[in-house]
Design a protein around this motif. Structure first.
Motif, PDB file in Angstrom:
ATOM      1  N   VAL A 196       1.177 -20.606   7.630  1.00 39.69           N
ATOM      2  CA  VAL A 196       0.843 -19.975   8.908  1.00 39.69           C
ATOM      3  C   VAL A 196       1.726 -20.528  10.024  1.00 39.69           C
ATOM      4  CG1 VAL A 196      -0.956 -19.754  10.662  1.00 39.69           C
ATOM      5  CG2 VAL A 196      -1.523 -19.377   8.248  1.00 39.69           C
ATOM      6  N   LEU A 197       1.926 -21.849  10.041  1.00 40.25           N
ATOM      7  CA  LEU A 197       2.758 -22.455  11.070  1.00 40.25           C
ATOM      8  C   LEU A 197       4.226 -22.064  10.910  1.00 40.25           C
ATOM      9  CD1 LEU A 197       1.266 -26.071  11.300  1.00 40.25           C
ATOM     10  CD2 LEU A 197       0.744 -24.075  12.714  1.00 40.25           C
ATOM     11  N   ALA A 198       4.704 -22.011   9.667  1.00 38.14           N
ATOM     12  CA  ALA A 198       6.097 -21.612   9.443  1.00 38.14           C
ATOM     13  C   ALA A 198       6.327 -20.173   9.904  1.00 38.14           C
ATOM     14  CB  ALA A 198       6.447 -21.759   7.961  1.00 38.14           C
ATOM     15  N   GLY A 199       5.347 -19.306   9.657  1.00 32.49           N
ATOM     16  CA  GLY A 199       5.465 -17.935  10.132  1.00 32.49           C
ATOM     17  C   GLY A 199       5.490 -17.865  11.646  1.00 32.49           C
ATOM     18  N   ALA A 200       4.620 -18.643  12.292  1.00 34.22           N
ATOM     19  CA  ALA A 200       4.567 -18.629  13.755  1.00 34.22           C
ATOM     20  C   ALA A 200       5.871 -19.118  14.363  1.00 34.22           C
ATOM     21  CB  ALA A 200       3.397 -19.482  14.237  1.00 34.22           C
ATOM     22  N   ARG A 201       6.512 -20.069  13.745  1.00 33.37           N
ATOM     23  CA  ARG A 201       7.798 -20.563  14.264  1.00 33.37           C
ATOM     24  C   ARG A 201       8.867 -19.471  14.255  1.00 33.37           C
ATOM     25  NH1 ARG A 201       6.318 -25.196  11.030  1.00 33.37           N
ATOM     26  NH2 ARG A 201       5.595 -26.888  12.403  1.00 33.37           N
ATOM     27  N   ARG A 202       8.690 -18.485  13.379  1.00 34.89           N
ATOM     28  CA  ARG A 202       9.637 -17.381  13.286  1.00 34.89           C
ATOM     29  C   ARG A 202       9.136 -16.124  13.993  1.00 34.89           C
ATOM     30  NH1 ARG A 202       9.932 -20.732   9.185  1.00 34.89           N
ATOM     31  NH2 ARG A 202      11.922 -21.140   8.131  1.00 34.89           N
ATOM     32  N   THR A 250      -8.032 -15.924  19.505  1.00 38.27           N
ATOM     33  CA  THR A 250      -7.884 -17.218  20.172  1.00 38.27           C
ATOM     34  C   THR A 250      -6.862 -18.088  19.455  1.00 38.27           C
ATOM     35  OG1 THR A 250     -10.157 -17.171  21.013  1.00 38.27           O
ATOM     36  CG2 THR A 250      -9.093 -19.324  20.846  1.00 38.27           C
ATOM     37  N   LEU A 251      -6.965 -18.163  18.124  1.00 43.02           N
ATOM     38  CA  LEU A 251      -6.018 -18.977  17.376  1.00 43.02           C
ATOM     39  C   LEU A 251      -4.592 -18.471  17.559  1.00 43.02           C
ATOM     40  CD1 LEU A 251      -5.345 -21.220  15.384  1.00 43.02           C
ATOM     41  CD2 LEU A 251      -5.805 -19.608  13.519  1.00 43.02           C
ATOM     42  N   ASN A 252      -4.398 -17.150  17.454  1.00 44.18           N
ATOM     43  CA  ASN A 252      -3.052 -16.604  17.590  1.00 44.18           C
ATOM     44  C   ASN A 252      -2.494 -16.800  18.996  1.00 44.18           C
ATOM     45  OD1 ASN A 252      -2.514 -15.665  14.942  1.00 44.18           O
ATOM     46  ND2 ASN A 252      -3.876 -13.917  15.278  1.00 44.18           N
ATOM     47  N   ALA A 257       1.508 -19.458  22.229  1.00 39.37           N
ATOM     48  CA  ALA A 257       1.882 -20.289  23.379  1.00 39.37           C
ATOM     49  C   ALA A 257       2.675 -21.509  22.922  1.00 39.37           C
ATOM     50  CB  ALA A 257       0.628 -20.713  24.137  1.00 39.37           C
ATOM     51  N   ALA A 258       2.255 -22.116  21.788  1.00 42.61           N
ATOM     52  CA  ALA A 258       2.967 -23.289  21.288  1.00 42.61           C
ATOM     53  C   ALA A 258       4.365 -22.920  20.791  1.00 42.61           C
ATOM     54  CB  ALA A 258       2.168 -23.950  20.171  1.00 42.61           C
ATOM     55  N   ALA A 259       4.489 -21.707  20.202  1.00 38.73           N
ATOM     56  CA  ALA A 259       5.792 -21.263  19.703  1.00 38.73           C
ATOM     57  C   ALA A 259       6.677 -20.714  20.816  1.00 38.73           C
ATOM     58  CB  ALA A 259       5.599 -20.194  18.634  1.00 38.73           C
ATOM     59  N   ARG A 260       6.071 -20.452  21.984  1.00 42.59           N
ATOM     60  CA  ARG A 260       6.787 -19.915  23.145  1.00 42.59           C
ATOM     61  C   ARG A 260       7.421 -18.558  22.852  1.00 42.59           C
ATOM     62  NH1 ARG A 260       9.799 -25.324  25.697  1.00 42.59           N
ATOM     63  NH2 ARG A 260       7.880 -26.559  25.900  1.00 42.59           N
ATOM     64  N   MET A 261       6.646 -17.753  22.127  1.00 46.94           N
ATOM     65  CA  MET A 261       7.098 -16.386  21.842  1.00 46.94           C
ATOM     66  C   MET A 261       5.898 -15.569  21.384  1.00 46.94           C
ATOM     67  SD  MET A 261       8.935 -16.706  18.079  1.00 46.94           S
ATOM     68  CE  MET A 261       9.833 -18.222  18.448  1.00 46.94           C
ATOM     69  N   PRO A 262       5.937 -14.259  21.596  1.00 45.49           N
ATOM     70  CA  PRO A 262       4.852 -13.431  21.073  1.00 45.49           C
ATOM     71  C   PRO A 262       4.919 -13.379  19.551  1.00 45.49           C
ATOM     72  CG  PRO A 262       6.593 -12.060  21.990  1.00 45.49           C
ATOM     73  CD  PRO A 262       6.940 -13.477  22.331  1.00 45.49           C
ATOM     74  N   LEU A 263       3.761 -13.320  18.913  1.00 47.60           N
ATOM     75  CA  LEU A 263       3.700 -13.244  17.457  1.00 47.60           C
ATOM     76  C   LEU A 263       3.449 -11.805  17.025  1.00 47.60           C
ATOM     77  CD1 LEU A 263       1.566 -16.425  16.577  1.00 47.60           C
ATOM     78  CD2 LEU A 263       4.045 -16.220  16.939  1.00 47.60           C
ATOM     79  N   PHE A 264       4.219 -11.339  16.058  1.00 47.55           N
ATOM     80  CA  PHE A 264       4.107  -9.974  15.571  1.00 47.55           C
ATOM     81  C   PHE A 264       3.556  -9.965  14.154  1.00 47.55           C
ATOM     82  CE2 PHE A 264       7.426  -9.952  18.777  1.00 47.55           C
ATOM     83  CZ  PHE A 264       7.051  -8.876  19.560  1.00 47.55           C
ATOM     84  N   PRO A 265       2.821  -8.909  13.793  1.00 43.83           N
ATOM     85  CA  PRO A 265       2.243  -8.851  12.436  1.00 43.83           C
ATOM     86  C   PRO A 265       3.331  -8.808  11.376  1.00 43.83           C
ATOM     87  CG  PRO A 265       1.982  -6.746  13.566  1.00 43.83           C
ATOM     88  CD  PRO A 265       2.468  -7.716  14.598  1.00 43.83           C
ATOM     89  N   LEU A 266       3.041  -9.454  10.257  1.00 43.30           N
ATOM     90  CA  LEU A 266       3.991  -9.508   9.153  1.00 43.30           C
ATOM     91  C   LEU A 266       3.830  -8.317   8.220  1.00 43.30           C
ATOM     92  CD1 LEU A 266       6.218 -11.321   7.941  1.00 43.30           C
ATOM     93  CD2 LEU A 266       4.450 -12.452   6.595  1.00 43.30           C
ATOM     94  N   ALA A 311       3.733 -27.303  17.871  1.00 44.44           N
ATOM     95  CA  ALA A 311       4.616 -27.757  18.959  1.00 44.44           C
ATOM     96  C   ALA A 311       5.316 -29.060  18.615  1.00 44.44           C
ATOM     97  CB  ALA A 311       3.804 -27.928  20.243  1.00 44.44           C
ATOM     98  N   ALA A 312       4.716 -29.866  17.742  1.00 44.53           N
ATOM     99  CA  ALA A 312       5.303 -31.164  17.410  1.00 44.53           C
ATOM    100  C   ALA A 312       6.571 -30.984  16.595  1.00 44.53           C
ATOM    101  CB  ALA A 312       4.296 -32.021  16.657  1.00 44.53           C
TER     102      ALA A 312
END
Length: 314
Positions: A196-202, A250-252, A257-266, A311-312
């Protein structure tokens, strides 16, 4: 006179077939066998059991139980499993096509392995089975969810289904069983969390069900800490979460916000609206286990913790 260096505790000895035989702890501490695939949660549980119990063995699969009862390991297993508690760790697996195809077309021997392990343990004197299952077993049709709510079988939770069945069988032959249904036991090293985190980073949103659907979560360290009180709690099924479910929206939002980009569905059906893991609402705020044992989660803000991991660096 120089001070005497503290005695070092002997390191666990790894034996063939995925078995670890820890050094025995003297005294009247509880004897425990831990069975579950190697991973961060099993490691966390094993550390706690080694510190507070006589951990007889860590086994990778249920079928390995027979090895610690053989003559080769008899000195480590003592007099059979008399009075021992057997802990089955059955965490959910990330969605995947290969896993789903095996689940649908080639039923594995896993249910039989858990069943045989439970029956063998009981026949050799084990008193209690503790199963670490998953709230992803719930089908989400009732809100809020309780241990009596409907469950469903799926490839991702087949380990939990098999282990829970084994626990019920263990009870039917006179043993005590405790089922701990864990919320999403997140940590940086946990397989579902890392994906989930790897996806959010992208910029991808893997948690893509109904934005208003609820997620029951728990920090992996808190999940591990629930095993010790489970060795003495009255038999039954308990939900183990942080007691503060969050919505997928809420989680997304926190992850975006932590990834500093909008998240799009995969657009991955196995993860999104139709997926067993994140397609259904699981509202759980059950405090029964805490009321009975005094156990409390120490990290109650799951969305913020996940965002911090994202974010870390690293």
């Amino acid at each position: 006179m120089s001070a005497r260096a503290p005695a070092r505790r002997p390191a666990p000895r790894r034996c063939p077939a995925g078995i670890v035989v820890p050094p025995r702890i003297p005294g009247d501490t509880a004897r425990v066998v831990l069975i579950g695939a190697p991973g961060p949660l099993r490691s966390a549980i094993a550390r706690r059991l080694r510190a507070s119990t006589a951990l007889v063995a860590c086994l990778d699969t249920p079928r390995h139980l027979r090895h610690i009862l053989s003559s080769a390991y008899a000195p480590h297993s003592g007099s059979g499993l008399a009075g021992t508690a057997v802990v089955f760790l059955a965490v959910p697996q990330p969605p995947g096509l290969a896993r789903r195809l095996r689940f649908r077309y080639r039923p594995s021997s896993l249910p039989g392995d858990f069943e045989q392990a439970a029956m063998t343990a009981r026949s050799r004197g084990a008193a209690r089975v503790v199963v670490l299952s998953s709230v992803f077993c719930y089908d989400g049709s009732q809100q809020p969810l309780s241990p009596g709510s409907p469950t469903t079988a799926a490839a991702e939770t087949s380990y939990a289904t098999a282990a829970e069945h084994a626990a019920r069988l263990f009870t039917s032959v006179g043993g005590h069983s405790v089922i701990l249904r864990l919320g999403w036991a997140y940590s940086r090293d946990e397989s579902i969390t890392s994906r989930v985190l790897a996806g959010a980073r992208r910029g991808w949103r893997l948690v893509d069900g109904d934005p208003a659907a609820w997620l029951a979560m728990i920090a992996q360290s808190d999940a591990a800490s629930a095993v010790l009180p489970a060795l003495a709690v009255p038999p039954g099924t308990y939900n183990i979460t942080d007691g503060r479910p969050v919505t997928q929206a809420t989680l997304n939002a926190r992850l975006g916000a932590a990834a500093r980009m909008p998240l799009f569905p995969l657009d991955g059906d196995h993860w999104g609206r139709q997926g067993i893991l994140f397609g259904r609402s699981r509202m759980i705020a059950d405090a029964t286990f805490s009321d009975l044992t005094g156990w409390q989660p120490r990290q109650p803000r799951a969305a913020e913790a996940m965002a911090s991991m994202l974010a870390a660096p690293g």
